[in-house]
Design a protein around this motif. Structure first.
Motif, mmCIF file in Angstrom:
data_model
loop_
_atom_site.group_PDB
_atom_site.id
_atom_site.type_symbol
_atom_site.label_atom_id
_atom_site.label_comp_id
_atom_site.label_asym_id
_atom_site.label_seq_id
_atom_site.Cartn_x
_atom_site.Cartn_y
_atom_site.Cartn_z
ATOM 1 N N PHE A 30 -2.642 -5.839 -10.922
ATOM 2 C CA PHE A 30 -1.654 -4.766 -11.044
ATOM 3 C C PHE A 30 -0.947 -4.815 -12.394
ATOM 4 O O PHE A 30 -0.608 -3.792 -12.966
ATOM 5 C CB PHE A 30 -0.613 -4.858 -9.918
ATOM 6 C CG PHE A 30 -1.129 -4.380 -8.585
ATOM 7 C CD1 PHE A 30 -2.457 -4.016 -8.436
ATOM 8 C CD2 PHE A 30 -0.291 -4.288 -7.492
ATOM 9 C CE1 PHE A 30 -2.943 -3.568 -7.223
ATOM 10 C CE2 PHE A 30 -0.759 -3.835 -6.264
ATOM 11 C CZ PHE A 30 -2.093 -3.480 -6.130
ATOM 12 N N TYR B 276 9.054 -2.477 -8.902
ATOM 13 C CA TYR B 276 7.987 -3.414 -9.280
ATOM 14 C C TYR B 276 8.365 -4.836 -8.893
ATOM 15 O O TYR B 276 7.507 -5.627 -8.502
ATOM 16 C CB TYR B 276 7.720 -3.321 -10.777
ATOM 17 C CG TYR B 276 7.304 -1.946 -11.211
ATOM 18 C CD1 TYR B 276 6.208 -1.324 -10.620
ATOM 19 C CD2 TYR B 276 8.013 -1.243 -12.165
ATOM 20 C CE1 TYR B 276 5.828 -0.054 -10.983
ATOM 21 C CE2 TYR B 276 7.638 0.035 -12.544
ATOM 22 C CZ TYR B 276 6.552 0.628 -11.946
ATOM 23 O OH TYR B 276 6.174 1.892 -12.312
ATOM 24 N N SER C 217 0.838 -1.212 0.000
ATOM 25 C CA SER C 217 0.000 0.000 0.000
ATOM 26 C C SER C 217 0.861 1.246 0.000
ATOM 27 O O SER C 217 0.552 2.230 -0.684
ATOM 28 C CB SER C 217 -0.901 0.032 1.235
ATOM 29 O OG SER C 217 -1.615 -1.156 1.353
ATOM 30 N N LEU D 138 3.827 5.323 -5.915
ATOM 31 C CA LEU D 138 3.646 5.273 -7.367
ATOM 32 C C LEU D 138 2.592 6.270 -7.812
ATOM 33 O O LEU D 138 2.691 6.893 -8.865
ATOM 34 C CB LEU D 138 3.227 3.857 -7.802
ATOM 35 C CG LEU D 138 4.260 2.753 -7.621
ATOM 36 C CD1 LEU D 138 3.682 1.417 -8.059
ATOM 37 C CD2 LEU D 138 5.512 3.056 -8.430
ATOM 38 N N LYS E 121 -1.484 -2.078 -15.395
ATOM 39 C CA LYS E 121 -0.181 -1.414 -15.572
ATOM 40 C C LYS E 121 0.296 -0.643 -14.345
ATOM 41 O O LYS E 121 1.162 0.213 -14.452
ATOM 42 C CB LYS E 121 -0.183 -0.471 -16.784
ATOM 43 C CG LYS E 121 -0.609 -1.110 -18.087
ATOM 44 C CD LYS E 121 0.591 -1.569 -18.896
ATOM 45 C CE LYS E 121 0.228 -1.950 -20.331
ATOM 46 N NZ LYS E 121 -0.788 -2.994 -20.463
ATOM 47 N N ILE E 122 -0.304 -0.919 -13.192
ATOM 48 C CA ILE E 122 0.265 -0.339 -11.976
ATOM 49 C C ILE E 122 1.704 -0.838 -11.873
ATOM 50 O O ILE E 122 2.628 -0.101 -11.538
ATOM 51 C CB ILE E 122 -0.567 -0.733 -10.740
ATOM 52 C CG1 ILE E 122 -1.875 0.046 -10.728
ATOM 53 C CG2 ILE E 122 0.225 -0.477 -9.452
ATOM 54 C CD1 ILE E 122 -2.762 -0.233 -9.553
ATOM 55 N N GLU F 47 4.473 -1.652 -14.132
ATOM 56 C CA GLU F 47 4.749 -1.404 -15.540
ATOM 57 C C GLU F 47 5.551 -2.553 -16.132
ATOM 58 O O GLU F 47 6.427 -3.114 -15.472
ATOM 59 C CB GLU F 47 5.523 -0.083 -15.684
ATOM 60 C CG GLU F 47 4.667 1.113 -15.343
ATOM 61 C CD GLU F 47 5.427 2.427 -15.418
ATOM 62 O OE1 GLU F 47 5.011 3.301 -16.176
ATOM 63 O OE2 GLU F 47 6.443 2.563 -14.723
ATOM 64 N N MET G 79 10.074 5.190 -13.336
ATOM 65 C CA MET G 79 10.417 4.292 -12.239
ATOM 66 C C MET G 79 11.405 3.244 -12.732
ATOM 67 O O MET G 79 11.327 2.779 -13.860
ATOM 68 C CB MET G 79 9.167 3.552 -11.767
ATOM 69 C CG MET G 79 8.200 4.402 -11.029
ATOM 70 S SD MET G 79 8.883 4.798 -9.429
ATOM 71 C CE MET G 79 8.287 6.443 -9.279
ATOM 72 N N VAL H 173 2.214 1.724 -3.401
ATOM 73 C CA VAL H 173 1.162 2.215 -4.294
ATOM 74 C C VAL H 173 1.000 3.723 -4.130
ATOM 75 O O VAL H 173 0.878 4.457 -5.117
ATOM 76 C CB VAL H 173 -0.169 1.482 -4.040
ATOM 77 C CG1 VAL H 173 -1.323 2.228 -4.696
ATOM 78 C CG2 VAL H 173 -0.110 0.059 -4.561
#
Lengths: 509, 692
Positions: B575, B556, B535, B541, B579-580, B582, B551, B538
């Motif tokens: 995710f 990731y 979290s 990001l 594309k959270i 990448e 990034m 996130v």
């Protein structure tokens, strides 16, 4: 109203649905004990027994050859019997009539999908049938719950006097999958952050966020997500709340909902016919009926207000629906917040609330204080980026895209499917049936090796009907008024795959 | 609690500001007074016929003074020219003497004895004049010619002047006039924009009683330069508060007031923080006007005397212990003279002290961590230390499992600060390399360069280039344009604005540093709660995506690792699909690797390889899983020739399908001309014939 519903039941030669437990009623004369649910409810016992007897016989026989997966379907001249083993030794059988009327073309897997769905929803709200049977070995608890639940569920399929099961017209749909909203990375991060804040203000609850009838994000495992998603699109989303018709079938237009009174009389009827003890009535009427229509309404604070009679499930006295996780036997309160197009479904662990439902009020207040504003902000972003009902329409194509690994599907919007000729859909239905059979074969051969399959059929009405299966992903497609060369068809698929499926279905030769 | 704080607690007493021991010692016998030339940052002490000078800011121990001949005569004030070629000495209220340092030639400029007095003078770097003479009858702008050792009058501005204040830092001259000395004319003499005249304005004074009108004294008006903006703080003795004005090119806007708790107040600025010394109360209050807030940063605390910073502070403070203990009672004594911006001159003892902020103490004194980070990100002194402090604070925030909402605000601050740093024109550090380079530096952050000195350029009316700091908070973003619109986007900027824009070292933390010095370190320490750390990442990001920062895949990889560890495979899929996380080769290979346990995850990785057109890897993974036909098709389509035919043949043979094996053989015979000459060919030919 009551008359029509009763009439549907009595003239219901067209559809039977029964649930029975093979372990029960083993002694002669007690066979009736096997039956946990039968639709139509007022079917003569003898006929019920003969159907169950037939099914049991077939199951026992086929198990000799295939102990793991016994009978799937009996195709008789006039009827199809679709089998589904919902829990070990607990079978659900759906009998549909094959009529000359050409509306009645089904696909077995689609019908089994109905059985699967009703069972998994049942399990979500009432725990497994086994659990209910264990609780009351006489079976009355399981029977009463199944009765009200499945009756309410089937009401969605009622079209006038008839039951309208998913037919060939629904072959560009896949029940039990989730339809997702595609969002940009930035919005996805925003949503994910929102999920965190929901979880932190609601005692670490799981949540599901929907926009219109599409899933945006979830913290649940795929099977729970799929269940809750179907429930949400059936009863919770703004669309489901506003329309009295079912949200998933465009075929059903403005049918009447069986009202509570009517159902209550059915209840009495059933309970009397099964069991003459008087104590039953009050218990049956106290079963919360989560699938009944119009039981949710939007409150002033944005939370949906459930209007279920409080009953007893486990040790919880509730009016707020409780759901059970598939993985563990955690019981969670279903708490729904809605703002315009966005629906937030929260599962608040009952164990996290000190004083049961009262604690929910605090959770809701905390939510309104800390999160509601962010929901509004996210809703704005989502609605700004949303292309409307036909957002996922691709002109020239009628398609269904399924990702089995994630239980996600995307399809041509219903309104656009209706423009297809009937023949095309019948062909597609047939093709999907074949694909289902082929996939079943693969599964039996080697469940771990994924295979590929591609079929393109030139239909009589100058349409291409295409099915493609590649490593867990499936694509069904109808191209009407299409050029007759196969090259054209494969080209069309290739283009579609590259543009909309990140090349998942592209030819590699 | 916090590691950095433990190492630096040199004194038990609580304070947010201190004066740094050792001071500059200017107590040489036979000197007459001490002057501060803020244009050259020189401390000047005249003797009978010469002047001794000490450079401020140079390490002061054993710092022998320079000396220049000045000739006999009284010295009312003395300043070197900015090129240091000449010395100007005010000999009397009517005469200023100019002395060429090379030639020793002198000449004097006198004023009319009967009608006017010289109040003072200063050198400027403005293009049209070199020196400004302030007289009771107005100001004279003069050009100095060192060759001729003569002056030319450029311009005279007639107005009656009671007294004036000027700081070289702001290049601002304020001329007081009127009965109460509350009417001000202002000029800025900047190198870039020349002479800017401000509209006349009046400062407000609270009336004490009827008919008694207080007179404003020059001691009560302070020009303050912070964040490249120029303010004026005016002490209202009756109202017991300081009025804050901000100067724009064409307006002077009152900002409000800050309270005073002493009838004597002095103002310093240290690293863009305003220090309001309550001399009688012997406490100092700190204000940061970055977000236009007039609330003090922290509680009033005394000014302390501290030993030199650094690890060997103990020993040094022991050496100079005698001064310390002796001097501690002298803090805020009457003979302290506050010099702009951050010096204190003890005329009696000939000592000059530098005021410093104890940012660690400040940051430890507040529980509002995001605001503290915001404060720290605006500091420019000792960037390496402050950056390390910010990183440590962020780590603590996460390790203490603070609410995500707090973390989110902290991340916003850090990311916005870095983004501003990038926008202000510097090139970002090479994203690819920093990972390896800096990991060797351990947990500390290496500082590349010292702070660059103050450039002497003034930018007026061009706030877009001059203002390097923009507020990261959205509310302020909305406010700023409004404000600048109102004022015609002409905020007056002073010479220090470029300090903020000095890029070589910055407090700003890059995403790579966040990963290396926050997430990677924190992950080791908190193995128990991967979901929380996910979290947190996130939120990071999210901030970074808002600022469109790139990034490194490492973050990731870590996220995947955390999700996999907590069995959140569905979340990995989510995710990856939105594309959270990448796509990159590293991530794809990691997913393939995770796939040993979860085949669906492996497929995510394979899909990613395919989408990234990493055909070689895609074919290899397909082969590993026994999908040799698919691999073959892909290899043919994308002409992948780097995968050995033997791998395809092995996979085909493992499937026990002679037909397929033959097909694979045939493929390579047809498409790889040299295949028939290889050992593989012969071997599998053999196998085939045995099978058939």
């Amino acid at each position: 109203m009551g008359v029509s519903s009763m009439a549907a039941a009595s003239d219901g030669m067209q559809l039977q649905l029964c649930v029975f437990d093979l372990r029960r009623g083993q002694q002669e004369g007690q066979e009736l004990d096997k039956i946990l649910f039968f639709y139509p409810t007022d079917f003569p016992f003898l006929t019920q027994l003969s159907l169950v007897g037939l099914c049991e016989g077939i199951i026992t026989f086929t198990r000799i050859f295939s102990p793991e997966a016994a009978c799937e379907v009996i195709e008789a001249e006039k009827h199809s019997h679709v089998f589904y083993e919902a829990e070990p030794d607990i079978w659900m059988v759906l009998v549909v009539e094959k009529s000359k009327d050409d509306g009645q073309v089904w696909r077995c897997e689609a019908l089994r999908g109905v059985l699967k769905e009703v069972h998994s929803l049942f399990k979500m709200f009432h725990m497994s049938i086994h659990a209910l049977l264990d609780k009351k070995p006489s079976g009355e608890l399981a029977r009463s719950h199944l009765h009200s639940f499945i009756t309410d569920y089937l009401s969605d399929y009622q079209l006038g006097k008839k039951m309208q099961m998913p037919s060939f017209r629904d072959s560009l749909k896949e029940r039990g999958t989730v339809q997702m909203l595609t969002v940009s990375r930035e919005v996805a991060l925003e949503v994910q952050s929102l999920i965190t804040s929901i979880s932190s203000c609601c005692n670490g609850c799981d949540s599901l966020i929907l926009f219109q009838d599409l899933l945006v994000s979830t913290t649940l495992p795929p099977d729970d997500t799929a269940n809750l998603f179907s429930y949400a699109t059936l009863r919770l989303t703004p669309h489901a709340l506003s329309s009295s018709t079912s949200s998933w079938s465009y075929l059903r237009k403005g049918h009447a909902t069986p009202n509570l009174l009517n159902v209550a009389t059915l209840d009495e009827h059933q309970s009397r016919s099964r069991d003459t003890s008087q104590g039953q009535n009050c218990q049956i009427s106290s079963i919360p009926r989560f699938l009944q229509r119009d039981k949710w309404s939007k409150g002033k604070d944005g939370f949906l207000v459930p209007n279920f009679p409080s009953g007893e499930v486990g040790s919880f006295v509730l009016s707020t629906p409780v759901v059970w996780n598939q993985q563990n036997d955690d019981c969670k309160y279903l708490c729904v917040y809605q703002h315009k197009g966005i629906t937030v479904v929260m599962l608040v662990p009952a164990s996290s609330l000190a004083n049961g439902e009262q604690g929910l009020v605090q959770v809701k207040n905390k939510f309104l204080e800390n999160v509601a504003q962010r929901v509004t902000a996210v809703e704005q972003k989502l609605s700004r980026g949303w292309g409307g009902e036909n957002a996922y329409h691709v002109s020239g194509y009628r398609y269904l895209l399924i990702d089995r690994d994630r239980s996600v599907s995307r399809a041509t919007p219903a309104g656009k499917v209706t423009t297809l000729k009937k023949e095309s859909l019948v062909y597609l239905n047939k093709l999907r049936e074949e694909v289902d059979i082929e996939k079943g074969r693969w599964r039996r051969d080697n469940p771990h090796q994924e295979k590929e399959l591609e079929v393109s059929i030139r239909a009589e009405n100058n349409a291409w009907v295409i099915a493609k299966v590649i490593r867990g992903k499936e694509l069904c497609m109808v191209l009407e008024k299409a050029n007759e060369t196969l090259l054209y068809a494969t080209d069309a698929v290739e283009k579609f795959s590259n543009r909309y499926c990140e090349g998942a279905f592209s030819m590699e030769y | 609690m916090m590691q950095t704080r433990a190492g630096s607690s040199r004194s038990d007493a609580l304070s947010h500001a201190y004066i740094q021991n050792p001071p500059i010692r200017c107590n040489i016998p036979e000197t007459r007074g001490l002057f501060y030339d803020d244009g050259n940052k020189l401390l000047l002490s005249p003797t009978a016929d010469q002047v001794l000078s000490w450079k401020v800011g140079v390490p002061s121990q054993n710092n022998p003074p320079n000396s220049d001949l000045t000739g006999e005569g009284p010295v009312l004030s003395i300043r070197y020219s900015l090129d240091q070629k000449a010395i100007a000495i005010q000999r009397s209220i009517h005469e200023v003497e100019f002395r060429n340092r090379e030639t020793g030639l002198t000449f004097s400029r006198k004023c009319k004895q009967d009608s006017e007095r010289i109040l003072g003078f200063f050198w400027t770097d403005c293009p049209t004049c070199d020196i400004v003479l302030v007289k009771t009858s107005g100001i004279e702008l003069l050009l100095y010619d060192p060759e001729q050792n003569s002056l030319h009058v450029v311009e005279t501005k007639k107005l009656s002047v009671n007294w004036y204040v000027y700081t070289h830092e702001s290049r601002m001259l304020l001329l007081a006039s009127g009965m109460q000395c509350t009417v001000f004319s202002g000029y800025q003499f900047s190198a870039a924009a020349g002479i800017v005249r401000l509209p006349k304005f009046e400062m407000s004074m609270t009336k004490s009683e009827a008919n008694s009108k207080p007179v404003l004294s020059s001691d009560d008006v302070h020009i303050v330069t912070v964040y490249g903006r120029i303010y004026c703080l005016q002490f209202d003795r009756v109202g017991m508060h300081l009025n804050v004005y901000r100067f724009y090119r064409d307006a002077v806007v009152e900002q409000g007031s800050i309270p005073a708790y002493s009838i004597r107040v002095a103002i310093s600025t240290v690293d863009n923080v305003i220090l309001s010394h309550q001399l009688d109360a012997k406490v100092v209050m700190l204000y940061d006007l970055f977000l236009d807030s007039l609330n003090p940063i922290s509680a009033p605390l005394p000014l302390l005397l501290k030993g030199s910073s650094g690890s060997n502070s103990r020993s040094i403070s022991e050496v100079s212990d005698s001064i310390s203990s002796a001097y501690e009672g002298m803090i805020y004594s009457d003979n302290w003279n506050f010099l702009v911006p951050d010096l204190i001159c003890d005329v009696e003892n000939g000592l000059v002290w530098k005021i410093c902020l104890d940012v660690e103490a400040i940051s430890a004194s507040s529980s509002d961590i995001p605001s503290i980070l915001q404060f720290l990100q605006c500091r420019r002194s000792d960037p390496a230390m402050i950056k390390a402090l910010c990183l440590a604070i962020t780590r603590t925030l996460i390790l203490e499992r603070r609410p995500i909402s707090v973390i989110a605000r902290a991340m916003d601050v850090l990311v916005a600060s870095y983004s501003n740093f990038l926008r202000s024109g510097s090139t970002p550090p090479a994203t690819q390399n920093t990972g390896n380079d800096q990991s060797t530096a351990g947990s500390g952050v290496a500082s590349e360069h010292a702070i660059t000195g103050t450039a002497t350029k003034s930018i007026i009316g061009d706030s877009s280039s001059g203002m390097s700091m923009h507020s990261p908070s959205t509310s302020d973003d909305e406010m700023n344009p409004e404000e600048s619109e109102k004022l015609g986007d002409k905020s007056l900027e002073s010479s220090v604005s470029q300090l903020l824009a000095s890029h070589d070292t910055s407090v700003a933390t890059s995403p790579d540093e966040m990963y290396l010095f926050v997430f990677a370190l924190v992950e080791d320490e908190m193995s128990g709660d991967p979901a929380y750390l996910v979290s947190v990442i996130v939120e990071f990001l999210r901030s970074a995506s808002r600022e469109k920062l790139k990034m490194n895949p490492d973050i990731y990889l870590m996220m995947n690792q955390l999700l996999a560890r907590s069995n959140q495979h569905a979340n990995i899929a989510l995710f990856v699909s939105n594309k959270i996380i990448e796509p990159s080769k590293e991530v794809a290979m990691q997913l393939v690797d995770f796939g040993q346990q979860n085949y669906k995850i492996r497929k995510l990785g394979m899909d990613m390889l395919r989408q990234l057109s990493l055909h070689h890897d895609y074919v290899s993974v397909l082969l590993q899983d026994g999908y040799y036909l698919e691999a073959l098709r892909c290899a043919r389509k994308y002409k992948v020739i780097t995968v050995q035919p033997a791998l395809f043949l092995e996979a085909a043979m493992a499937s026990n399908n002679a037909l397929h094996l033959a097909a694979v053989m045939r493929f390579f015979s047809d498409f790889a001309p040299s295949f028939k000459t290889t050992l593989d060919y012969g071997r599998y030919q053999q196998v085939l014939s045995e099978l058939s």
